[in-house]
Design a protein around this motif. Structure first.
Motif, PDB file in Angstrom:
ATOM      1  N   CYS A  53       0.838  -1.210   0.000  1.00 26.84           N
ATOM      2  CA  CYS A  53       0.000   0.000   0.000  1.00 26.84           C
ATOM      3  C   CYS A  53       0.868   1.253   0.000  1.00 26.84           C
ATOM      4  N   PHE A  54       1.896   1.242   0.822  1.00 24.47           N
ATOM      5  CA  PHE A  54       2.834   2.359   0.813  1.00 24.47           C
ATOM      6  C   PHE A  54       3.578   2.429  -0.522  1.00 24.47           C
ATOM      7  N   GLY A  55       3.784   1.268  -1.146  1.00 22.53           N
ATOM      8  CA  GLY A  55       4.421   1.262  -2.452  1.00 22.53           C
ATOM      9  C   GLY A  55       3.584   1.975  -3.505  1.00 22.53           C
ATOM     10  N   ILE A  56       2.259   1.885  -3.410  1.00 20.02           N
ATOM     11  CA  ILE A  56       1.389   2.607  -4.347  1.00 20.02           C
ATOM     12  C   ILE A  56       1.546   4.104  -4.158  1.00 20.02           C
ATOM     13  N   VAL A  57       1.593   4.551  -2.896  1.00 21.25           N
ATOM     14  CA  VAL A  57       1.823   5.982  -2.637  1.00 21.25           C
ATOM     15  C   VAL A  57       3.181   6.400  -3.175  1.00 21.25           C
ATOM     16  N   ALA A  58       4.203   5.565  -2.941  1.00 22.34           N
ATOM     17  CA  ALA A  58       5.555   5.883  -3.419  1.00 22.34           C
ATOM     18  C   ALA A  58       5.602   5.947  -4.936  1.00 22.34           C
ATOM     19  N   LEU A  59       4.807   5.120  -5.601  1.00 20.17           N
ATOM     20  CA  LEU A  59       4.754   5.169  -7.062  1.00 20.17           C
ATOM     21  C   LEU A  59       4.262   6.536  -7.535  1.00 20.17           C
ATOM     22  N   GLY A  60       3.246   7.075  -6.875  1.00 21.56           N
ATOM     23  CA  GLY A  60       2.768   8.410  -7.222  1.00 21.56           C
ATOM     24  C   GLY A  60       3.798   9.487  -6.925  1.00 21.56           C
TER      25      GLY A  60
ATOM     26  N   ALA B 212      11.214   3.569  -6.622  1.00 18.80           N
ATOM     27  CA  ALA B 212      10.325   4.191  -5.644  1.00 18.80           C
ATOM     28  C   ALA B 212       9.524   3.137  -4.888  1.00 18.80           C
ATOM     29  N   VAL B 213       8.980   2.163  -5.614  1.00 18.79           N
ATOM     30  CA  VAL B 213       8.212   1.091  -4.972  1.00 18.79           C
ATOM     31  C   VAL B 213       9.122   0.246  -4.080  1.00 18.79           C
ATOM     32  N   LEU B 214      10.299  -0.096  -4.593  1.00 23.28           N
ATOM     33  CA  LEU B 214      11.236  -0.892  -3.812  1.00 23.28           C
ATOM     34  C   LEU B 214      11.643  -0.169  -2.533  1.00 23.28           C
ATOM     35  N   GLY B 215      11.853   1.137  -2.615  1.00 22.50           N
ATOM     36  CA  GLY B 215      12.223   1.903  -1.428  1.00 22.50           C
ATOM     37  C   GLY B 215      11.146   1.875  -0.362  1.00 22.50           C
ATOM     38  N   ALA B 216       9.886   1.974  -0.772  1.00 20.58           N
ATOM     39  CA  ALA B 216       8.786   1.932   0.194  1.00 20.58           C
ATOM     40  C   ALA B 216       8.713   0.577   0.883  1.00 20.58           C
TER      41      ALA B 216
ATOM     42  N   PRO C  72      23.485   8.639  -3.897  1.00 16.92           N
ATOM     43  CA  PRO C  72      22.515   9.745  -3.983  1.00 16.92           C
ATOM     44  C   PRO C  72      21.309   9.435  -4.863  1.00 16.92           C
ATOM     45  N   LYS C  73      21.473   8.524  -5.811  1.00 19.25           N
ATOM     46  CA  LYS C  73      20.358   8.146  -6.682  1.00 19.25           C
ATOM     47  C   LYS C  73      19.607   6.919  -6.182  1.00 19.25           C
ATOM     48  N   GLY C  74      19.872   6.527  -4.952  1.00 20.89           N
ATOM     49  CA  GLY C  74      19.137   5.431  -4.355  1.00 20.89           C
ATOM     50  C   GLY C  74      19.713   4.068  -4.688  1.00 20.89           C
ATOM     51  N   VAL C  75      19.000   3.055  -4.224  1.00 22.76           N
ATOM     52  CA  VAL C  75      19.450   1.686  -4.440  1.00 22.76           C
ATOM     53  C   VAL C  75      19.490   1.347  -5.922  1.00 22.76           C
ATOM     54  N   PHE C  76      18.498   1.797  -6.676  1.00 22.46           N
ATOM     55  CA  PHE C  76      18.479   1.506  -8.106  1.00 22.46           C
ATOM     56  C   PHE C  76      19.624   2.219  -8.818  1.00 22.46           C
TER      57      PHE C  76
ATOM     58  N   LEU D 221       7.514   8.738   3.603  1.00 20.67           N
ATOM     59  CA  LEU D 221       7.284   8.229   2.246  1.00 20.67           C
ATOM     60  C   LEU D 221       8.267   8.845   1.255  1.00 20.67           C
ATOM     61  N   VAL D 222       8.545  10.134   1.400  1.00 22.00           N
ATOM     62  CA  VAL D 222       9.515  10.784   0.528  1.00 22.00           C
ATOM     63  C   VAL D 222      10.916  10.200   0.754  1.00 22.00           C
ATOM     64  N   VAL D 223      11.254   9.959   2.021  1.00 22.82           N
ATOM     65  CA  VAL D 223      12.545   9.348   2.335  1.00 22.82           C
ATOM     66  C   VAL D 223      12.641   7.961   1.707  1.00 22.82           C
ATOM     67  N   ALA D 224      11.556   7.198   1.762  1.00 24.58           N
ATOM     68  CA  ALA D 224      11.555   5.859   1.175  1.00 24.58           C
ATOM     69  C   ALA D 224      11.790   5.916  -0.330  1.00 24.58           C
ATOM     70  N   VAL D 225      11.166   6.882  -0.999  1.00 25.00           N
ATOM     71  CA  VAL D 225      11.370   7.035  -2.442  1.00 25.00           C
ATOM     72  C   VAL D 225      12.819   7.412  -2.732  1.00 25.00           C
ATOM     73  N   ALA D 226      13.387   8.289  -1.912  1.00 26.54           N
ATOM     74  CA  ALA D 226      14.784   8.675  -2.104  1.00 26.54           C
ATOM     75  C   ALA D 226      15.725   7.499  -1.899  1.00 26.54           C
ATOM     76  N   VAL D 227      15.422   6.645  -0.932  1.00 29.43           N
ATOM     77  CA  VAL D 227      16.269   5.480  -0.676  1.00 29.43           C
ATOM     78  C   VAL D 227      16.222   4.507  -1.855  1.00 29.43           C
TER      79      VAL D 227
END
Length: 396
Positions: A59-66, A308-312, A346-350, A293-299
């Protein structure tokens, strides 16, 4: 005099210039593999409690996708996505409370001294209206906000602060309306969903499958949007909004539509979150959850939808794991994880995975074309693996 014709090998790739067939199949293959793991393997291996946690992360992954669509692709740092998540959650929660009440007042209204069902609650007795509002309500609110903000060319930190203030104001409003929203406690104690017992393992397993399927469908839609002409224009606005405006486009319209789409995704995630977790309260849609949620997307990597989904999912899992093992200091560990990832990648895990792949490809020996044909005049060999194009020399 007339020169003899020369043979020129075609530079087109075997698939017509679009990359090899292996590259084109790589994305769908990875998506199919993830879908099989999420829809088949996970329900078979995880116990109901862990499967419910995974549904929560998705569910948080859906928010992170947006957020990845609005921030990563469009450059709009939204710190109030919890507001749209909460609107969708409260819409579904209102329906569940009315359904459980069976025509009577919800329990918290009785405790608060409310004697008549508020007119605001009446339409949410219809499940179709509740679900439609969960998606359309946040999207319309974001669209109106975008029309007001982006036309005034508000962007960057100013837009982020504005959305953060919206989240703080919404929490204050919900807490102050005890008889209408449940106040600080919010809406909880849900027992039935479309005739199914919410506490039953089979119901929770079905909810997980619905959440996973919705996330996959929304990912495909967002992926297609990013690769469309609209998506390329959105990235151009992120990288140079003024240049796009000088070319004759209206960045405000593109950003408003994208912001509304991301808000609709968050509202749908909130509607799915409520029956999965069993509660919706102001604490889930304030400033802190929005920042997480923003931090998760950044990670995960904000420039990639999958990142973004993976980070969430990773941040949700880390939060659960740290809180189970280190009840007193899990917040410090979560913050340290964020600092470590952002400092090293800086560009996250991906982004880190893409850099490692590029370095590996650079170290691999390059294949040279095989020359099996006879030597042409002038000392150059003919490559018979590529089509030959006869290009006549100009007449002297």
């Amino acid at each position: 005099m007339t020169a003899t014709p020369r043979n020129v090998a075609s530079l087109a790739s075997p698939d017509g210039g679009g990359g090899s067939w292996r590259d084109r199949l790589k994305g769908p293959a990875v998506f199919t593999l993830v879908a099989v793991v999420a829809l088949v393997v996970a329900p078979m291996l995880l116990e109901p409690f862990r499967l419910g946690l995974l549904a929560k992360y998705l569910c948080f992954g859906i928010v992170a996708l947006g957020i990845g669509l609005a921030w990563g692709q469009g450059g709009m740092l939204t710190l109030g996505q919890g507001v749209f998540f909460g609107l969708g959650g409260y819409a579904m929660g209102m329906y569940l409370k009315l359904h459980d009440a069976g025509g009577d007042l919800p329990d918290f209204m009785v405790w608060s001294g409310v004697e008549k069902l508020p007119a605001l609650w009446a339409p949410f007795g219809n499940p179709l209206f509740a679900i439609a509002f969960a998606v359309a309500g946040p999207a319309i609110l974001a669209f109106l906000l975008g029309m007001l903000v982006f036309r005034q060319r508000v962007r960057g930190a100013y837009f982020a602060i504005l959305t953060q203030a919206l989240a703080a104001a919404t929490v204050i409003l919900l807490v102050g309306q005890q008889g209408l929203t449940g106040g600080t406690n919010g809406l909880t104690n849900f027992f039935d969903l479309f005739g199914q017992d919410l506490a039953a393992d089979q119901t929770q397993r079905g909810l997980y499958l619905v959440v996973a399927a919705v996330l996959g469908l929304l990912y495909l839609l967002a992926w297609q949007l990013v690769r469309s002409r609209f998506g390329r224009l959105l990235v151009a606005i992120r990288d140079g909004e003024d240049r796009v405006r000088f070319l004759g486009y209206n960045p405000a319209t593109v950003k408003t539509i994208t912001f509304a789409v991301s808000a609709g995704m968050a509202g749908l995630a909130g509607a799915l979150f409520v029956p999965v977790v069993g509660i919706i309260s102001p604490a889930l849609l304030g400033v802190v959850p929005s920042l997480e949620l923003v931090v998760a997307v950044a990670v995960g990597g904000r420039f990639s939808l999958a990142g973004a989904v993976l980070g969430a999912v990773l941040m949700g899992y880390a939060k659960t794991a740290f809180s189970e093992q280190f009840a007193d200091g899990w917040l410090y560990l979560q913050g340290a994880l964020f600092i470590l990832v952002i400092s090293l990648a800086p560009k996250g895990v991906f982004g880190l995975a893409a850099a490692a792949r590029d370095q590996l490809a650079a170290r691999m020996p390059r294949r040279t074309p095989r020359t099996t044909g006879p030597v042409a005049p002038g000392g150059q060999s003919e490559d018979r693996s590529a089509p030959l194009i006869e290009v006549p020399e100009p007449r002297a």
